[in-house]
Design a protein around this motif. Structure first.
Motif, PDB file in Angstrom:
ATOM      1  N   HIS A   1       0.829  -1.203   0.000  1.00 46.14           N
ATOM      2  CA  HIS A   1       0.000   0.000   0.000  1.00 46.14           C
ATOM      3  C   HIS A   1       0.867   1.258   0.000  1.00 46.14           C
ATOM      4  CE1 HIS A   1       0.215   1.898   4.058  1.00 46.14           C
ATOM      5  NE2 HIS A   1       0.476   0.674   4.505  1.00 46.14           N
ATOM      6  N   GLU A   2       0.273   2.308  -0.512  1.00 47.18           N
ATOM      7  CA  GLU A   2       0.843   3.656  -0.485  1.00 47.18           C
ATOM      8  C   GLU A   2      -0.292   4.610  -0.160  1.00 47.18           C
ATOM      9  OE1 GLU A   2       4.288   6.301  -1.831  1.00 47.18           O
ATOM     10  OE2 GLU A   2       3.916   4.500  -0.653  1.00 47.18           O
ATOM     11  N   HIS A   3      -0.134   5.401   0.894  1.00 49.54           N
ATOM     12  CA  HIS A   3      -1.202   6.296   1.352  1.00 49.54           C
ATOM     13  C   HIS A   3      -2.489   5.524   1.635  1.00 49.54           C
ATOM     14  CE1 HIS A   3       1.446   9.579   0.318  1.00 49.54           C
ATOM     15  NE2 HIS A   3       1.437   9.252  -0.960  1.00 49.54           N
ATOM     16  N   ASN A   4      -2.362   4.328   2.206  1.00 48.17           N
ATOM     17  CA  ASN A   4      -3.515   3.505   2.582  1.00 48.17           C
ATOM     18  C   ASN A   4      -4.399   3.141   1.390  1.00 48.17           C
ATOM     19  OD1 ASN A   4      -2.652   3.652   5.230  1.00 48.17           O
ATOM     20  ND2 ASN A   4      -4.009   5.348   5.754  1.00 48.17           N
ATOM     21  N   HIS A   5      -3.779   2.989   0.233  1.00 40.87           N
ATOM     22  CA  HIS A   5      -4.502   2.515  -0.948  1.00 40.87           C
ATOM     23  C   HIS A   5      -3.706   1.352  -1.547  1.00 40.87           C
ATOM     24  CE1 HIS A   5      -7.276   2.737  -4.354  1.00 40.87           C
ATOM     25  NE2 HIS A   5      -6.235   2.504  -5.116  1.00 40.87           N
ATOM     26  N   PRO A   6      -4.359   0.208  -1.840  1.00 40.57           N
ATOM     27  CA  PRO A   6      -3.621  -0.945  -2.369  1.00 40.57           C
ATOM     28  C   PRO A   6      -2.959  -0.648  -3.708  1.00 40.57           C
ATOM     29  CG  PRO A   6      -5.803  -1.601  -1.593  1.00 40.57           C
ATOM     30  CD  PRO A   6      -5.782  -0.102  -1.604  1.00 40.57           C
ATOM     31  N   HIS A   7      -1.720  -1.111  -3.851  1.00 41.60           N
ATOM     32  CA  HIS A   7      -0.960  -1.018  -5.096  1.00 41.60           C
ATOM     33  C   HIS A   7      -0.509  -2.421  -5.514  1.00 41.60           C
ATOM     34  CE1 HIS A   7      -0.934   3.233  -4.233  1.00 41.60           C
ATOM     35  NE2 HIS A   7      -0.115   3.521  -5.227  1.00 41.60           N
ATOM     36  N   ILE A   8      -0.510  -2.675  -6.801  1.00 42.19           N
ATOM     37  CA  ILE A   8      -0.100  -3.969  -7.350  1.00 42.19           C
ATOM     38  C   ILE A   8       1.292  -3.821  -7.950  1.00 42.19           C
ATOM     39  CG2 ILE A   8      -0.713  -5.850  -8.923  1.00 42.19           C
ATOM     40  CD1 ILE A   8      -2.777  -5.237  -6.723  1.00 42.19           C
ATOM     41  N   LEU A   9       2.214  -4.742  -7.592  1.00 43.94           N
ATOM     42  CA  LEU A   9       3.540  -4.751  -8.202  1.00 43.94           C
ATOM     43  C   LEU A   9       3.453  -5.451  -9.546  1.00 43.94           C
ATOM     44  CD1 LEU A   9       5.903  -5.523  -5.183  1.00 43.94           C
ATOM     45  CD2 LEU A   9       4.946  -3.339  -5.966  1.00 43.94           C
TER      46      LEU A   9
ATOM     47  N   TYR B   1     -11.575  -9.348  -0.276  1.00 43.02           N
ATOM     48  CA  TYR B   1     -10.836  -9.204   0.970  1.00 43.02           C
ATOM     49  C   TYR B   1     -11.131  -7.866   1.637  1.00 43.02           C
ATOM     50  CZ  TYR B   1      -7.913 -12.969  -0.983  1.00 43.02           C
ATOM     51  OH  TYR B   1      -7.464 -14.145  -1.527  1.00 43.02           O
ATOM     52  N   ASN B   2     -10.943  -7.838   2.953  1.00 43.50           N
ATOM     53  CA  ASN B   2     -10.759  -6.588   3.671  1.00 43.50           C
ATOM     54  C   ASN B   2      -9.265  -6.381   3.857  1.00 43.50           C
ATOM     55  OD1 ASN B   2     -13.414  -5.771   3.975  1.00 43.50           O
ATOM     56  ND2 ASN B   2     -13.678  -6.805   5.931  1.00 43.50           N
ATOM     57  N   PHE B   3      -8.841  -5.133   3.996  1.00 44.08           N
ATOM     58  CA  PHE B   3      -7.417  -4.839   4.156  1.00 44.08           C
ATOM     59  C   PHE B   3      -7.176  -4.060   5.441  1.00 44.08           C
ATOM     60  CE2 PHE B   3      -7.719  -5.183  -0.539  1.00 44.08           C
ATOM     61  CZ  PHE B   3      -6.864  -6.268  -0.683  1.00 44.08           C
ATOM     62  N   GLU B   4      -6.043  -4.368   6.046  1.00 44.84           N
ATOM     63  CA  GLU B   4      -5.544  -3.607   7.187  1.00 44.84           C
ATOM     64  C   GLU B   4      -4.225  -2.988   6.748  1.00 44.84           C
ATOM     65  OE1 GLU B   4      -4.945  -4.521  11.851  1.00 44.84           O
ATOM     66  OE2 GLU B   4      -3.607  -5.658  10.518  1.00 44.84           O
ATOM     67  N   PHE B   5      -4.154  -1.674   6.764  1.00 45.06           N
ATOM     68  CA  PHE B   5      -2.963  -0.960   6.324  1.00 45.06           C
ATOM     69  C   PHE B   5      -2.115  -0.604   7.543  1.00 45.06           C
ATOM     70  CE2 PHE B   5      -6.546  -0.008   3.534  1.00 45.06           C
ATOM     71  CZ  PHE B   5      -6.059  -0.422   2.307  1.00 45.06           C
ATOM     72  N   VAL B   6      -0.831  -0.913   7.472  1.00 43.65           N
ATOM     73  CA  VAL B   6       0.052  -0.625   8.604  1.00 43.65           C
ATOM     74  C   VAL B   6       1.189   0.279   8.146  1.00 43.65           C
ATOM     75  CG1 VAL B   6      -0.502  -2.836   9.711  1.00 43.65           C
ATOM     76  CG2 VAL B   6       1.484  -2.670   8.218  1.00 43.65           C
ATOM     77  N   ASP B   7       1.827   0.942   9.112  1.00 39.58           N
ATOM     78  CA  ASP B   7       2.954   1.809   8.792  1.00 39.58           C
ATOM     79  C   ASP B   7       4.254   1.021   8.853  1.00 39.58           C
ATOM     80  OD1 ASP B   7       3.547   1.509  11.495  1.00 39.58           O
ATOM     81  OD2 ASP B   7       2.767   3.484  12.056  1.00 39.58           O
ATOM     82  N   GLU B   8       5.381   1.704   8.694  1.00 39.84           N
ATOM     83  CA  GLU B   8       6.677   1.034   8.655  1.00 39.84           C
ATOM     84  C   GLU B   8       6.998   0.304   9.956  1.00 39.84           C
ATOM     85  OE1 GLU B   8       9.598   3.895   7.569  1.00 39.84           O
ATOM     86  OE2 GLU B   8       8.913   4.071   5.493  1.00 39.84           O
ATOM     87  N   ALA B   9       6.434   0.761  11.060  1.00 38.79           N
ATOM     88  CA  ALA B   9       6.686   0.136  12.354  1.00 38.79           C
ATOM     89  C   ALA B   9       5.729  -1.012  12.640  1.00 38.79           C
ATOM     90  CB  ALA B   9       6.585   1.181  13.460  1.00 38.79           C
ATOM     91  N   GLY B  10       4.789  -1.253  11.722  1.00 41.12           N
ATOM     92  CA  GLY B  10       3.832  -2.333  11.918  1.00 41.12           C
ATOM     93  C   GLY B  10       2.578  -1.936  12.654  1.00 41.12           C
ATOM     94  N   ASN B  11       2.346  -0.637  12.831  1.00 43.28           N
ATOM     95  CA  ASN B  11       1.158  -0.158  13.536  1.00 43.28           C
ATOM     96  C   ASN B  11       0.021   0.091  12.551  1.00 43.28           C
ATOM     97  OD1 ASN B  11       2.570   0.039  16.085  1.00 43.28           O
ATOM     98  ND2 ASN B  11       3.576   1.849  15.226  1.00 43.28           N
ATOM     99  N   PRO B  12      -1.175  -0.437  12.793  1.00 44.45           N
ATOM    100  CA  PRO B  12      -2.303  -0.196  11.888  1.00 44.45           C
ATOM    101  C   PRO B  12      -2.629   1.290  11.783  1.00 44.45           C
ATOM    102  CG  PRO B  12      -2.778  -1.999  13.411  1.00 44.45           C
ATOM    103  CD  PRO B  12      -1.514  -1.348  13.900  1.00 44.45           C
ATOM    104  N   THR B  13      -2.826   1.750  10.563  1.00 51.81           N
ATOM    105  CA  THR B  13      -3.174   3.153  10.328  1.00 51.81           C
ATOM    106  C   THR B  13      -4.561   3.307   9.725  1.00 51.81           C
ATOM    107  OG1 THR B  13      -2.120   3.097   8.139  1.00 51.81           O
ATOM    108  CG2 THR B  13      -0.761   3.803   9.990  1.00 51.81           C
ATOM    109  N   SER B  14      -5.079   2.236   9.121  1.00 53.83           N
ATOM    110  CA  SER B  14      -6.394   2.302   8.503  1.00 53.83           C
ATOM    111  C   SER B  14      -6.858   0.879   8.202  1.00 53.83           C
ATOM    112  CB  SER B  14      -6.355   3.126   7.214  1.00 53.83           C
ATOM    113  OG  SER B  14      -7.640   3.199   6.615  1.00 53.83           O
TER     114      SER B  14
END
Length: 265
Positions: free
Chosen positions: A79-87, A220-233
């Motif tokens: 994710h980037e800015h809490n939006h899923p991105h596909i590689l 799916y539902n998604f849980e977005f986390v930051d670099e430290a592993g903390n959920p942000t959204s």
């Protein structure tokens, strides 16, 4: 908190709280930020076939000796800015494809698929070291199956009624990316991070298989986390992102992405 309460009291149209909508919830997938991953390049990997005709001819030879060709590709999500991105890979500033390829006739499906992912994206030699270099791929759910009924370019997400022996079956797998990973792309390709909204209903640019990915991931539902592993959204909801709007990013390979001829193979 007091400000919110006062605003609600003063409103002439107080919000209506909906009833519970959480029965039979889909699986929740944890997505890590794009910044958690390290990207590099490695030696060129030229395409095996110089043309579409040559590719289809080789497919026909494969079918004569081994039957239906098995192809596996991975949907790698961050994710980037809490939006899923596909590689996604881009070849010659034109064709987009997911990491993966056809399996060799003798290959086990999952192990053979992991080997093809490593050919495309694993770092080589002592290019990188540390966490995430040799982590094994986590092969998840099969999200779609596409069939090639004849020795032609067209593939369908079903077997046409008049076809009993499809020439190729392509499976799209969900790949659960770990918290960090090192990826290297061949120098003659680009590795892109493409947001879902860019893919959605965009068959003109990405073709029917790739533009269908947002539909496939809606299970799916998604849980977005930051670099430290903390959920942000989390989905659903979570509020707007802050800062720069999500957009396709070149992660490795050539510097610029061109907006010319596009497609999938």
């Amino acid at each position: 908190m007091s400000t919110v309460t006062e605003t609600a009291v003063q409103s002439s149209q107080p919000p209506i709280l909906p009833k519970s909508f959480n029965a039979n919830q889909p699986t929740t997938i944890r997505l890590y930020p794009l910044s958690n991953y390290t990207f590099g390049t490695k030696e060129n990997q030229p395409e095996e076939d110089p043309s579409v005709v040559a590719r289809l001819t080789r497919l026909e030879e494969h079918y004569k000796h081994h039957g239906m060709r098995r192809t596996c590709e991975g949907i790698l999500v961050c994710h980037e800015h809490n939006h899923p991105h596909i590689l996604m890979l881009q070849i010659a500033n034109a064709f987009f494809k997911l990491p993966g390829d056809y399996l060799r006739p003798e290959d086990d499906e999952v192990e053979g698929f992991k080997a093809r992912l490593n050919e495309r994206l694993a770092p080589v030699g002592s290019q990188f070291s540390g966490e995430g270099v040799n982590d094994e791929w986590q092969i998840g759910d099969t999200l779609a199956q596409w069939y090639r009924p004849n020795f032609e370019t067209f593939m369908y997400p079903f077997i046409p009624a008049h076809v009993t022996r499809p020439k190729e079956c392509k499976k799209l797998y969900f790949i659960q990316l770990p918290r960090s990973k090192v990826l290297s792309v061949p120098k003659n390709m680009k590795l892109l991070a493409v947001p879902l909204f860019e893919l959605y209903d965009n068959t003109a640019r990405y073709g029917p298989q790739l533009s269908a990915i947002p539909h496939l991931l809606s299970r799916y539902n998604f849980e977005f986390v930051d670099e430290a592993g903390n959920p942000t959204s989390v989905t659903p909801g979570g509020g707007p992102y802050q800062g720069e709007a999500p957009q396709t990013k070149v992660l490795a390979g050539d510097i610029a992405v061109e907006d010319g001829t596009n497609g999938t193979s």
